[in-house]
Design a protein around this motif. Sequence first.
Motif, mmCIF file in Angstrom:
data_model
loop_
_atom_site.group_PDB
_atom_site.id
_atom_site.type_symbol
_atom_site.label_atom_id
_atom_site.label_comp_id
_atom_site.label_asym_id
_atom_site.label_seq_id
_atom_site.Cartn_x
_atom_site.Cartn_y
_atom_site.Cartn_z
ATOM 1 N N CYS A 318 54.321 39.542 44.870
ATOM 2 C CA CYS A 318 53.639 38.253 44.852
ATOM 3 C C CYS A 318 53.407 37.806 43.416
ATOM 4 C CB CYS A 318 52.310 38.396 45.588
ATOM 5 S SG CYS A 318 51.388 36.858 45.694
ATOM 6 N N PRO A 319 53.884 36.606 43.062
ATOM 7 C CA PRO A 319 53.593 36.092 41.724
ATOM 8 C C PRO A 319 52.165 35.555 41.664
ATOM 9 C CG PRO A 319 54.924 34.526 42.944
ATOM 10 C CD PRO A 319 54.713 35.701 43.862
ATOM 11 N N MET A 320 51.522 35.684 40.499
ATOM 12 C CA MET A 320 50.144 35.211 40.290
ATOM 13 C C MET A 320 50.159 33.738 39.894
ATOM 14 S SD MET A 320 47.244 36.722 40.545
ATOM 15 C CE MET A 320 46.146 38.043 40.071
ATOM 16 N N PRO A 321 49.550 32.851 40.686
ATOM 17 C CA PRO A 321 49.558 31.433 40.332
ATOM 18 C C PRO A 321 48.397 31.040 39.415
ATOM 19 C CG PRO A 321 48.631 31.715 42.501
ATOM 20 C CD PRO A 321 48.934 33.099 41.988
ATOM 21 N N GLY A 322 48.557 29.955 38.689
ATOM 22 C CA GLY A 322 47.482 29.324 37.937
ATOM 23 C C GLY A 322 46.939 30.151 36.806
ATOM 24 N N GLU A 323 45.836 29.664 36.237
ATOM 25 C CA GLU A 323 45.224 30.381 35.116
ATOM 26 C C GLU A 323 43.740 30.610 35.319
ATOM 27 O OE1 GLU A 323 46.358 28.107 31.750
ATOM 28 O OE2 GLU A 323 48.399 28.917 31.760
ATOM 29 N N GLY A 324 43.288 30.545 36.553
ATOM 30 C CA GLY A 324 41.900 30.905 36.807
ATOM 31 C C GLY A 324 40.939 29.742 36.844
ATOM 32 N N GLN A 325 41.445 28.510 36.912
ATOM 33 C CA GLN A 325 40.572 27.345 37.049
ATOM 34 C C GLN A 325 40.533 26.898 38.507
ATOM 35 O OE1 GLN A 325 39.644 24.696 34.332
ATOM 36 N NE2 GLN A 325 39.471 26.503 33.072
ATOM 37 N N GLY A 326 39.417 26.280 38.899
ATOM 38 C CA GLY A 326 39.304 25.679 40.224
ATOM 39 C C GLY A 326 39.628 26.666 41.330
ATOM 40 N N LEU A 327 40.353 26.214 42.337
ATOM 41 C CA LEU A 327 40.705 27.046 43.483
ATOM 42 C C LEU A 327 41.618 28.222 43.087
ATOM 43 C CD1 LEU A 327 40.218 27.168 46.516
ATOM 44 C CD2 LEU A 327 42.093 25.540 46.833
ATOM 45 N N PHE A 328 42.346 28.080 41.967
ATOM 46 C CA PHE A 328 43.182 29.189 41.496
ATOM 47 C C PHE A 328 42.348 30.448 41.244
ATOM 48 C CE2 PHE A 328 46.268 25.847 39.977
ATOM 49 C CZ PHE A 328 47.323 26.270 40.773
ATOM 50 N N ALA A 330 39.839 31.565 42.931
ATOM 51 C CA ALA A 330 39.626 32.266 44.204
ATOM 52 C C ALA A 330 40.922 32.936 44.680
ATOM 53 C CB ALA A 330 39.113 31.292 45.256
ATOM 54 N N ILE A 331 42.048 32.245 44.522
ATOM 55 C CA ILE A 331 43.331 32.814 44.950
ATOM 56 C C ILE A 331 43.621 34.089 44.143
ATOM 57 C CG2 ILE A 331 45.833 32.428 45.057
ATOM 58 C CD1 ILE A 331 45.155 29.382 45.321
ATOM 59 N N ARG A 332 43.414 34.024 42.842
ATOM 60 C CA ARG A 332 43.682 35.178 41.973
ATOM 61 C C ARG A 332 42.731 36.325 42.276
ATOM 62 N NH1 ARG A 332 46.680 33.650 37.147
ATOM 63 N NH2 ARG A 332 45.516 35.182 35.953
ATOM 64 N N ASP A 333 41.479 36.004 42.590
ATOM 65 C CA ASP A 333 40.498 37.028 42.954
ATOM 66 C C ASP A 333 40.952 37.792 44.206
ATOM 67 O OD1 ASP A 333 37.601 38.154 43.195
ATOM 68 O OD2 ASP A 333 37.954 37.156 45.117
ATOM 69 N N ARG A 334 41.380 37.058 45.256
ATOM 70 C CA ARG A 334 41.798 37.722 46.498
ATOM 71 C C ARG A 334 43.038 38.586 46.254
ATOM 72 N NH1 ARG A 334 37.891 35.088 46.625
ATOM 73 N NH2 ARG A 334 36.986 34.011 48.411
ATOM 74 N N LEU A 335 43.982 38.070 45.462
ATOM 75 C CA LEU A 335 45.196 38.847 45.206
ATOM 76 C C LEU A 335 44.868 40.115 44.417
ATOM 77 C CD1 LEU A 335 47.772 36.021 44.440
ATOM 78 C CD2 LEU A 335 47.803 37.645 46.358
ATOM 79 N N ALA A 336 44.004 39.984 43.414
ATOM 80 C CA ALA A 336 43.646 41.165 42.606
ATOM 81 C C ALA A 336 42.973 42.213 43.493
ATOM 82 C CB ALA A 336 42.731 40.756 41.460
ATOM 83 N N LYS A 337 42.086 41.778 44.411
ATOM 84 C CA LYS A 337 41.399 42.753 45.271
ATOM 85 C C LYS A 337 42.354 43.373 46.287
ATOM 86 C CE LYS A 337 36.773 41.009 44.748
ATOM 87 N NZ LYS A 337 36.015 39.807 45.058
ATOM 88 N N ALA A 338 43.298 42.571 46.786
ATOM 89 C CA ALA A 338 44.246 43.097 47.779
ATOM 90 C C ALA A 338 45.227 44.082 47.141
ATOM 91 C CB ALA A 338 45.004 41.949 48.440
ATOM 92 N N ALA A 339 45.440 43.961 45.834
ATOM 93 C CA ALA A 339 46.423 44.825 45.160
ATOM 94 C C ALA A 339 45.795 46.097 44.599
ATOM 95 C CB ALA A 339 47.106 44.048 44.028
ATOM 96 N N ARG A 340 44.446 46.222 44.700
ATOM 97 C CA ARG A 340 43.798 47.428 44.164
ATOM 98 C C ARG A 340 44.234 48.668 44.938
ATOM 99 N NH1 ARG A 340 37.756 46.630 42.184
ATOM 100 N NH2 ARG A 340 37.671 48.798 42.850
ATOM 101 N N GLU A 341 44.198 49.815 44.268
ATOM 102 C CA GLU A 341 44.557 51.070 44.941
ATOM 103 C C GLU A 341 43.404 51.557 45.821
ATOM 104 O OE1 GLU A 341 47.571 52.594 44.713
ATOM 105 O OE2 GLU A 341 48.311 50.976 43.433
ATOM 106 N N SER A 342 42.148 51.233 45.436
ATOM 107 C CA SER A 342 41.016 51.671 46.255
ATOM 108 C C SER A 342 39.846 50.707 46.092
ATOM 109 C CB SER A 342 40.559 53.070 45.845
ATOM 110 O OG SER A 342 40.099 53.018 44.516
#
Length: 342
Positions: A318-328, A330-342
């Motif tokens: 999954c590519p990471m979209p945006g640079e952390g503004q606005g709704l981006f 939240a999207i980046r937060d969910r992806l980072a948490k889903a990709a964690r090992e634990s």
Amino acid sequence: MHTSHLILDPDDPVQAESRIAEAAGILKRGGLVAFPTETVYGLGANALDPAAVAAIFEAKQRPFWDPLIVHVADEPMLLRVVSEIPERAHEAMRQFWPGPLTLLLPRSPNLPERVTAGREKVAVRMPAFPHALALIRMAGLPIAAPSANLFGRPSPTTAAHVLSDLNGRIDAVLDSGPTRVGLESTVLDLTLNPPVIYRAGAVSREQLREVLGDVVAYHPATGEIPESLPSPGVGIRHYAPTARLVLVPLADLVATARAYREKKIGIMLPDEVPGHEIEAAGAVIFRWGSFTEPATLARNLFAGLRTLDECGVETILCPMPGEGQGLFAAIRDRLAKAARES
Ligand code: TXA
Ligand code: MG
């Protein structure tokens, strides 16, 4: 337990009302009903009934230390679960309620302890989606509702997602089709100065700042156990597909997909990348939307992870979209948490 699938006919308000009334009756009797909100589907129960609240944790296999959001339809209902409403909360509510903003407020002593996992503040929100508001109003009760998924899985944005996790474990699901936002509400603690965002969500930090002045985002120290965090959901692997999720820069997506040739992989593919190059590498593709349209990416994110899982892929790129503004954010937060090992 049999789970009733209550489909709401968009062209027949009388039918919809009678099914919502049926669901409200289940809630009044202490049962569990999954229902759509504008963000994701929630798993609701009477917030004032300790046994009904315990049943939510049981059905979701959620640990007891992770507290629940209480959903209300009006201010009198809010006053049944909080002990006071600070002036700043009134401002936020005027601006963002009904809508996808969850506020942490001092809890009422009448609220069962397990709703807040013993904490002194309760998370509350007034959802904007009309069927959600109608359900809460008809039940006449504050409704505790986490996302209607098994703990740790991607949040459900359709009734089919709910049933895939919880069929046979809950009394009913109200089905009004896919949710509009697709990502959960923003969780904000307004009792702190400046207010702290514990979970980025559908209301952005920039929008909050316009109304409330300075607002900061919380970052947990690494290695902290979730029970001891001010908001337990911030520190754990979450929203995760069964497949391993690998985040890559957009520019490296095609090259990385080719390097995975031997394995069964799925790809969250933005419109900007031509699909034929990746299909040739044997990957399963989910058409995610344009990288310039965060609302589309948010709406499709969890459905994409679930769809690729159902195809049996071992790895999702999954590519990471945006640079952390606005709704981006939240999207980046969910992806980072889903990709964690634990
Ligand atoms: O959009 C949403 O918020 C959806 C819909 C159904 O309303 N609900 C939802 O609930 O996402 P849930 O339980 O999946 O996520 C609630 C988050 C968790 O991270 C939890 O730790 C945090 O809010 N939270 C809930 N109550 C809290 C409290 N009293 N103190 C601190 N954090 C709390
Ligand atoms: Mg959740």
